[in-house]
Write an enzyme that holds these catalytic residues in place. Structure first.
Site, PDB file in Angstrom:
ATOM      1  N   GLY A  77       5.764 -65.525  84.722  1.00 17.43           N
ATOM      2  CA  GLY A  77       4.389 -65.961  84.851  1.00 17.43           C
ATOM      3  C   GLY A  77       3.795 -65.611  86.201  1.00 17.43           C
ATOM      4  O   GLY A  77       2.614 -65.266  86.308  1.00 17.43           O
ATOM      5  N   GLU A 107       4.319 -85.978  81.614  1.00 13.98           N
ATOM      6  CA  GLU A 107       4.963 -85.295  80.495  1.00 13.98           C
ATOM      7  C   GLU A 107       6.404 -84.951  80.869  1.00 13.98           C
ATOM      8  O   GLU A 107       6.651 -84.248  81.845  1.00 13.98           O
ATOM      9  CB  GLU A 107       4.205 -84.030  80.121  1.00 13.98           C
ATOM     10  CG  GLU A 107       4.780 -83.338  78.894  1.00 13.98           C
ATOM     11  CD  GLU A 107       3.999 -82.103  78.486  1.00 13.98           C
ATOM     12  OE1 GLU A 107       3.707 -81.942  77.292  1.00 13.98           O
ATOM     13  OE2 GLU A 107       3.666 -81.296  79.380  1.00 13.98           O
ATOM     14  N   GLU A 134      -4.249 -74.649  76.145  1.00 13.80           N
ATOM     15  CA  GLU A 134      -3.586 -75.726  75.395  1.00 13.80           C
ATOM     16  C   GLU A 134      -2.427 -76.169  76.261  1.00 13.80           C
ATOM     17  O   GLU A 134      -1.438 -75.466  76.410  1.00 13.80           O
ATOM     18  CB  GLU A 134      -3.120 -75.213  74.022  1.00 13.80           C
ATOM     19  CG  GLU A 134      -2.835 -76.326  73.031  1.00 13.80           C
ATOM     20  CD  GLU A 134      -1.405 -76.828  73.087  1.00 13.80           C
ATOM     21  OE1 GLU A 134      -1.175 -77.828  73.822  1.00 13.80           O
ATOM     22  OE2 GLU A 134      -0.544 -76.240  72.435  1.00 13.80           O
ATOM     23  N   LYS A 148       2.093 -61.866  76.410  1.00 19.63           N
ATOM     24  CA  LYS A 148       3.211 -62.138  77.316  1.00 19.63           C
ATOM     25  C   LYS A 148       4.020 -63.302  76.772  1.00 19.63           C
ATOM     26  O   LYS A 148       3.614 -64.451  76.824  1.00 19.63           O
ATOM     27  CB  LYS A 148       2.751 -62.485  78.729  1.00 19.63           C
ATOM     28  CG  LYS A 148       3.933 -62.450  79.733  1.00 19.63           C
ATOM     29  CD  LYS A 148       3.723 -63.303  80.948  1.00 19.63           C
ATOM     30  CE  LYS A 148       4.274 -64.696  80.831  1.00 19.63           C
ATOM     31  NZ  LYS A 148       5.744 -64.772  80.679  1.00 19.63           N
ATOM     32  N   GLY A 202       8.054 -60.516  81.212  1.00 15.22           N
ATOM     33  CA  GLY A 202       8.096 -60.779  82.642  1.00 15.22           C
ATOM     34  C   GLY A 202       7.835 -62.231  82.960  1.00 15.22           C
ATOM     35  O   GLY A 202       7.722 -63.079  82.069  1.00 15.22           O
ATOM     36  N   VAL A 252       3.612 -61.166  85.790  1.00 10.89           N
ATOM     37  CA  VAL A 252       2.886 -60.646  84.635  1.00 10.89           C
ATOM     38  C   VAL A 252       1.759 -61.585  84.213  1.00 10.89           C
ATOM     39  O   VAL A 252       0.637 -61.147  83.935  1.00 10.89           O
ATOM     40  CB  VAL A 252       3.847 -60.379  83.458  1.00 10.89           C
ATOM     41  CG1 VAL A 252       3.075 -59.999  82.200  1.00 10.89           C
ATOM     42  CG2 VAL A 252       4.824 -59.269  83.825  1.00 10.89           C
ATOM     43  N   GLY A 253       2.044 -62.880  84.170  1.00  9.02           N
ATOM     44  CA  GLY A 253       1.007 -63.830  83.784  1.00  9.02           C
ATOM     45  C   GLY A 253      -0.175 -63.802  84.731  1.00  9.02           C
ATOM     46  O   GLY A 253      -1.335 -63.776  84.304  1.00  9.02           O
ATOM     47  N   CYS A 264       4.549 -80.407  72.842  1.00  6.87           N
ATOM     48  CA  CYS A 264       3.463 -80.929  73.668  1.00  6.87           C
ATOM     49  C   CYS A 264       2.767 -82.113  73.011  1.00  6.87           C
ATOM     50  O   CYS A 264       2.248 -82.990  73.699  1.00  6.87           O
ATOM     51  CB  CYS A 264       2.456 -79.830  73.990  1.00  6.87           C
ATOM     52  SG  CYS A 264       1.786 -78.984  72.551  1.00  6.87           S
TER      53      CYS A 264
END
Length: 477
Positions: A209, A385, A251, A176, A207, A212-213, A285
């Protein structure tokens, strides 16, 4: 070079069972963040699309898992030249869909993914797939069907980092891509098919998250989820996956500290530190977003940062001279701007930048690259972050204080130390983070990459990255 304005993309489609699957349902618009113009659409996938992709991957798994590791590696190696041949196309797509400066996108697209593929194929060829321990035969086998959920900041490299070791391990995959930067997934699938990857071994479902996620994470036919993204989203993936006790590799975010020691080459440390904080428009990141400096050198460091910042041209990502383009979306611009405003409100010293778009760029998802000095290590901009070109300079008193500040966030993904070799190494060993670069140490695709604490679990790259996608069986005899 192909101008972003002249790009054309394939008809929007999922990739299931070795072919493009056109759709006639709702679509997701892909926007150029520099202009706000729609450049493409992709399917707004559903749980039913996930079911079809998982079914294809499940059917393809036994034969691919039974293929000899050397044969799998040979197929995977052939993907690299296919991607190299499409390098300009991939770079242009990356620049157009998420705002990466074209010169940077070209280096990333043509260099890092093919090198990573070659390196990981070599790891698989040398890997001990079985070994004898006393009266036990230890065998390593593929997990099954892997869901790879990737972010938008390095569209192709993130695909390669997850999909390649999963395939080398003998798994089948449902990928995805991010709906923000989905275009290179089709290119990757085509290159893999041309390389000889059997139909159904790699599938792509586009798609959101939320749909589909989540369907992938909770799906009983998925044996493992490998996810890269925010810590918030990673927690949601873990919760959904826990219902079937599938393996999850995460991650996640970072707030990496760059500790500049009193014995460092100050100009080199500052220049490299700013480059890390602002590369890819700060959307990395592992970026060194906190620069920790001896209190007595704070003002000198700030002056050096002002000089180094003059080299960063903000502008159209399609322009070869641009060093910083727009952020990936208007939502991301608003998010980063809110952090800049919070830094000012909390009393940090604004060295340059600030809220609002840069001069001569009244539209688009642009922010002013920003540096704050005298930042409180417990403040919001030092703890959370930001994922944009915002650097926090934090003074410290001694080594213990520097280490305490470096380890004071919920994150532990990356870090850096600049200073005399043995001194820097001693500090690096005290940092609670998955990676530490000393004096600009270069990226090593054979070394594991991953985080401590809420930066995630598991490792990518190298032997440990391959092992993430394997089960271990002990046979006593």
């Amino acid at each position: 070079m192909t101008s972003n304005k002249e790009l054309s993309f394939p008809a929007p489609a999922h990739w299931i069972d070795g072919r493009a699957v056109l759709f006639d349902g709702p679509a997701i618009e892909v926007l150029n963040p520099a202009t706000g113009v729609v450049i493409a659409t992709v399917p707004e996938g559903t749980a039913a699309d996930v079911d079809r992709a998982v079914a294809a991957a499940t059917a393809a798994f036994p034969a691919w898992a039974a293929t000899a590791p050397a044969e799998r590696a040979a197929v995977i190696r052939r993907i690299a030249p296919g991607l190299k041949a499409r390098g300009e196309e991939i770079a242009a797509a990356m620049s157009a869909e998420m705002g990466a400066p074209i010169s940077f996108a070209r280096r990333v697209a043509t260099g890092l993914p093919p090198m990573t593929i070659e390196t990981l194929a070599g790891v698989a060829e040398d890997f001990p797939w079985s070994e004898e321990i006393a009266n036990s035969l230890i065998v390593r086998e593929p997990i099954g069907v892997v869901a790879a959920i990737v972010p938008w900041n390095f569209p192709l490299q993130q695909i390669v980092t997850k999909v390649i070791p999963a395939l080398l391990a003998g798994n089948s995959v449902v990928l995805k891509p991010s709906e923000v930067a989905p275009l290179v997934a089709r290119t990757f699938a085509e290159a893999a098919t041309e390389a000889g990857l059997p139909a159904g071994v790699l599938n792509v479902v586009h798609g959101t998250g939320q749909v589909v996620g989540e369907a992938l994470a909770a799906h009983p036919g998925i044996d493992m989820v490998s996810f890269t993204g925010s810590t918030r989203a990673g927690k949601q993936v873990s919760a959904a996956a826990s219902k079937t006790v599938k393996r999850v590799a995460l991650e996640l975010g970072g707030k990496s500290a760059n500790i500049i020691l009193p014995d460092a080459d100050l100009k080199d440390a500052v220049t490299r530190g700013l480059a890390s904080a602002w590369t890819n428009n700060g959307q990395i990141c592992g970026a060194y977003t906190r620069m920790l400096v001896p209190a007595g050198l704070h003002d000198e460091v700030v002056n050096l940062l002002r000089e180094a910042a003059d080299e960063y041209t903000v502008g159209d990502p399609a322009d070869e001279t641009t060093r910083l383009g727009p952020l990936a979306s208007e939502a991301q611009r608003e998010r980063v701007t809110a952090y800049i405003e919070r830094g000012i409100a909390d009393g940090a010293t604004l060295v340059l930048g600030g809220p609002g778009r840069p001069d001569r760029l009244p539209t688009g998802a642009y922010v002013r690259p920003t540096i704050f000095a005298n930042v409180d290590p417990d403040s919001v901009i030092a703890q959370e972050e930001i994922f944009g070109p915002v650097l926090a300079v934090i003074p410290y008193t001694d080594d213990d204080h520097a280490v305490q500040i470096a380890n004071s966030t919920i994150y532990g993904l990356n870090g850096a130390v600049f200073g005399e070799g043995e001194h820097a190494l001693a500090i690096a060993k005290r940092m609670r983070t998955g990676q530490v670069d000393i004096n600009g140490g270069q990226f090593n695709p054979l070394a594991p990459f991953g985080g401590y604490k809420q930066s995630g679990n598991g490792r990518e790259y190298g032997r440990l990255g391959l092992e993430e996608f394997l089960e271990t069986k002990a046979i006593q005899r």
